[in-house]
Design a protein around this motif. Structure first.
Motif, PDB file in Angstrom:
ATOM      1  N   ASN A  68     -85.021  80.536   8.808  1.00  0.00           N
ATOM      2  CA  ASN A  68     -84.486  80.297  10.147  1.00  0.00           C
ATOM      3  C   ASN A  68     -84.869  78.912  10.655  1.00  0.00           C
ATOM      4  N   ARG A  69     -86.100  78.496  10.389  1.00  0.00           N
ATOM      5  CA  ARG A  69     -86.528  77.171  10.845  1.00  0.00           C
ATOM      6  C   ARG A  69     -85.646  76.077  10.239  1.00  0.00           C
ATOM      7  N   MET A  70     -85.361  76.193   8.957  1.00  0.00           N
ATOM      8  CA  MET A  70     -84.523  75.195   8.297  1.00  0.00           C
ATOM      9  C   MET A  70     -83.106  75.214   8.846  1.00  0.00           C
ATOM     10  N   ILE A  71     -82.584  76.408   9.085  1.00  0.00           N
ATOM     11  CA  ILE A  71     -81.235  76.544   9.644  1.00  0.00           C
ATOM     12  C   ILE A  71     -81.142  75.851  10.998  1.00  0.00           C
ATOM     13  N   GLN A  72     -82.123  76.100  11.856  1.00  0.00           N
ATOM     14  CA  GLN A  72     -82.088  75.518  13.197  1.00  0.00           C
ATOM     15  C   GLN A  72     -82.214  73.997  13.150  1.00  0.00           C
ATOM     16  N   GLU A  73     -82.981  73.493  12.199  1.00  0.00           N
ATOM     17  CA  GLU A  73     -83.201  72.054  12.113  1.00  0.00           C
ATOM     18  C   GLU A  73     -82.019  71.307  11.495  1.00  0.00           C
ATOM     19  N   CYS A  74     -81.321  71.949  10.558  1.00  0.00           N
ATOM     20  CA  CYS A  74     -80.314  71.231   9.757  1.00  0.00           C
ATOM     21  C   CYS A  74     -78.867  71.439  10.176  1.00  0.00           C
ATOM     22  N   LEU A  75     -78.603  72.447  11.001  1.00  0.00           N
ATOM     23  CA  LEU A  75     -77.208  72.787  11.270  1.00  0.00           C
ATOM     24  C   LEU A  75     -76.749  72.510  12.696  1.00  0.00           C
ATOM     25  N   GLY A  76     -77.352  71.545  13.332  1.00  0.00           N
ATOM     26  CA  GLY A  76     -76.886  71.156  14.659  1.00  0.00           C
ATOM     27  C   GLY A  76     -75.526  70.491  14.581  1.00  0.00           C
ATOM     28  N   ASP A  77     -74.797  70.499  15.684  1.00  0.00           N
ATOM     29  CA  ASP A  77     -73.444  69.930  15.717  1.00  0.00           C
ATOM     30  C   ASP A  77     -73.424  68.461  15.329  1.00  0.00           C
ATOM     31  N   GLU A  78     -74.477  67.743  15.661  1.00  0.00           N
ATOM     32  CA  GLU A  78     -74.487  66.303  15.430  1.00  0.00           C
ATOM     33  C   GLU A  78     -75.081  65.924  14.077  1.00  0.00           C
ATOM     34  N   THR A  79     -75.547  66.897  13.322  1.00  0.00           N
ATOM     35  CA  THR A  79     -76.176  66.586  12.041  1.00  0.00           C
ATOM     36  C   THR A  79     -75.120  66.337  10.970  1.00  0.00           C
ATOM     37  N   ASP A  80     -75.398  65.384  10.106  1.00  0.00           N
ATOM     38  CA  ASP A  80     -74.519  65.086   8.976  1.00  0.00           C
ATOM     39  C   ASP A  80     -75.073  65.846   7.770  1.00  0.00           C
ATOM     40  N   LEU A  81     -74.523  67.017   7.520  1.00  0.00           N
ATOM     41  CA  LEU A  81     -75.085  67.916   6.517  1.00  0.00           C
ATOM     42  C   LEU A  81     -74.803  67.439   5.093  1.00  0.00           C
TER      43      LEU A  81
ATOM     44  N   THR B 100     -73.791  79.743  -7.162  1.00  0.00           N
ATOM     45  CA  THR B 100     -73.989  80.859  -8.093  1.00  0.00           C
ATOM     46  C   THR B 100     -75.150  80.553  -9.032  1.00  0.00           C
ATOM     47  N   GLY B 101     -75.135  79.363  -9.617  1.00  0.00           N
ATOM     48  CA  GLY B 101     -76.205  78.970 -10.530  1.00  0.00           C
ATOM     49  C   GLY B 101     -77.553  78.883  -9.852  1.00  0.00           C
ATOM     50  N   LEU B 102     -77.583  78.349  -8.640  1.00  0.00           N
ATOM     51  CA  LEU B 102     -78.848  78.196  -7.918  1.00  0.00           C
ATOM     52  C   LEU B 102     -79.462  79.544  -7.570  1.00  0.00           C
ATOM     53  N   PHE B 103     -78.640  80.481  -7.135  1.00  0.00           N
ATOM     54  CA  PHE B 103     -79.168  81.815  -6.833  1.00  0.00           C
ATOM     55  C   PHE B 103     -79.684  82.496  -8.098  1.00  0.00           C
ATOM     56  N   TYR B 104     -78.920  82.373  -9.181  1.00  0.00           N
ATOM     57  CA  TYR B 104     -79.345  83.015 -10.427  1.00  0.00           C
ATOM     58  C   TYR B 104     -80.673  82.433 -10.910  1.00  0.00           C
ATOM     59  N   ALA B 105     -80.827  81.136 -10.786  1.00  0.00           N
ATOM     60  CA  ALA B 105     -82.054  80.480 -11.252  1.00  0.00           C
ATOM     61  C   ALA B 105     -83.286  80.965 -10.498  1.00  0.00           C
ATOM     62  N   GLU B 106     -83.102  81.440  -9.272  1.00  0.00           N
ATOM     63  CA  GLU B 106     -84.234  81.893  -8.465  1.00  0.00           C
ATOM     64  C   GLU B 106     -84.483  83.401  -8.583  1.00  0.00           C
ATOM     65  N   LEU B 107     -83.666  84.081  -9.378  1.00  0.00           N
ATOM     66  CA  LEU B 107     -83.894  85.513  -9.578  1.00  0.00           C
ATOM     67  C   LEU B 107     -85.227  85.749 -10.281  1.00  0.00           C
TER      68      LEU B 107
ATOM     69  N   PHE C 214     -79.162  70.635   1.108  1.00  0.00           N
ATOM     70  CA  PHE C 214     -79.464  71.716   2.044  1.00  0.00           C
ATOM     71  C   PHE C 214     -79.525  73.061   1.341  1.00  0.00           C
ATOM     72  N   ILE C 215     -78.505  73.366   0.542  1.00  0.00           N
ATOM     73  CA  ILE C 215     -78.425  74.697  -0.059  1.00  0.00           C
ATOM     74  C   ILE C 215     -79.492  74.904  -1.126  1.00  0.00           C
ATOM     75  N   LYS C 216     -79.857  73.844  -1.846  1.00  0.00           N
ATOM     76  CA  LYS C 216     -80.923  73.966  -2.843  1.00  0.00           C
ATOM     77  C   LYS C 216     -82.240  74.369  -2.190  1.00  0.00           C
ATOM     78  N   GLU C 217     -82.583  73.687  -1.115  1.00  0.00           N
ATOM     79  CA  GLU C 217     -83.838  73.989  -0.428  1.00  0.00           C
ATOM     80  C   GLU C 217     -83.776  75.335   0.275  1.00  0.00           C
ATOM     81  N   LEU C 218     -82.623  75.649   0.870  1.00  0.00           N
ATOM     82  CA  LEU C 218     -82.484  76.924   1.576  1.00  0.00           C
ATOM     83  C   LEU C 218     -82.666  78.097   0.619  1.00  0.00           C
ATOM     84  N   ILE C 219     -82.056  78.017  -0.560  1.00  0.00           N
ATOM     85  CA  ILE C 219     -82.153  79.111  -1.528  1.00  0.00           C
ATOM     86  C   ILE C 219     -83.589  79.294  -2.000  1.00  0.00           C
ATOM     87  N   LYS C 220     -84.326  78.206  -2.160  1.00  0.00           N
ATOM     88  CA  LYS C 220     -85.741  78.316  -2.535  1.00  0.00           C
ATOM     89  C   LYS C 220     -86.530  79.074  -1.480  1.00  0.00           C
ATOM     90  N   ARG C 221     -86.226  78.802  -0.229  1.00  0.00           N
ATOM     91  CA  ARG C 221     -86.919  79.502   0.853  1.00  0.00           C
ATOM     92  C   ARG C 221     -86.475  80.952   0.943  1.00  0.00           C
TER      93      ARG C 221
END
Length: 222
Positions: free
Chosen positions: A114-127, A174-181, A132-139
């Motif tokens: 949740n902390r990462m989501i709130q920090e990275c997904l603001g309207d003005e952020t250049d995602l 798909t690959g990133l999620f599988y790698a973290e299984l 983003f998704i690599k780090e989010l999946i690790k968390r």
């Protein structure tokens, strides 16, 4: 396709029920995407994208009345749809998805996520979606591991998306999620099926899709 008014003013149930209906409506998005694609070849993405995700960006969230465990389960079940459409070709869909993910973040029961989501997904952020998704999946792997087999196969279902950006990122994710299984969860996913679907994308007309499919395949054997 029938259009329904899911605005709060038109809803006669409780706030909890209203929020749940909004989240459940997201599950119809992918099939709607396919239907519109068939009916509207040559139209712009804004014209053929189902507006349900755009509307979901304005959910009047009912705070602690959302619905506890059951509500959290419904959010988790639609999380992949929201994440993948952060790279949709329609800027309005992207904006609505950012807003909605921020709203559901607290209900994921994962403070770091949740902390990462709130920090990275603001309207003005250049995602930067890939970073983003690599780090989010690790968390997510720390607290949501039991859901990862479902997340993998949900991503696989988007590999046939009409939109190149979603098709490409669905492959990578798909690959990133599988790698973290965890080892005990890998038997819950058919590696043969996942490999077959990703290998087919190696023949995709889009170079972006081919590259990300290749990256995803490499993740399967880390």
């Amino acid at each position: 396709m029938e259009r329904r008014d899911w605005t709060r003013a038109a809803w006669c149930g409780t706030p909890e029920q209203f929020a749940r209906v909004q989240i459940q409506s997201l599950s119809s998005y992918r099939s709607s995407e396919d239907q519109f694609a068939i009916q509207s070849r040559g139209s712009t993405s804004k014209e053929i994208l189902d507006p349900v995700i755009r509307r979901s960006g304005n959910i009047p969230w009912p705070g602690d009345q959302f619905g506890g465990v059951q509500g959290s389960s419904e959010i988790q079940g639609n999380l992949i749809t929201l994440l993948l459409h952060l790279c949709a070709p329609d800027v309005y869909v992207v904006k609505a998805c950012k807003s909605t993910i921020q709203k559901v973040g607290p209900y994921l029961d994962c403070p770091e996520v949740n902390r990462m989501i709130q920090e990275c997904l603001g309207d003005e952020t250049d995602l930067m979606f890939t970073d983003f998704i690599k780090e989010l999946i690790k968390r997510m792997a720390k607290d949501m591991q039991d859901l990862f087999p479902i997340f993998v196969m949900t991503n696989v279902s988007y590999l046939k998306s009409q939109w190149t950006s979603i098709r490409a990122n669905a492959a990578l994710v798909t690959g990133l999620f599988y790698a973290e299984l965890l080892p005990e969860n890998k038997p819950k996913v058919s590696l043969e099926t996942v490999c077959d679907k990703l290998n087919r994308l190696m023949q995709d007309e889009s170079e972006e899709v081919r590259i990300k499919a290749s990256q995803a395949i490499s993740c399967l054997f880390l």
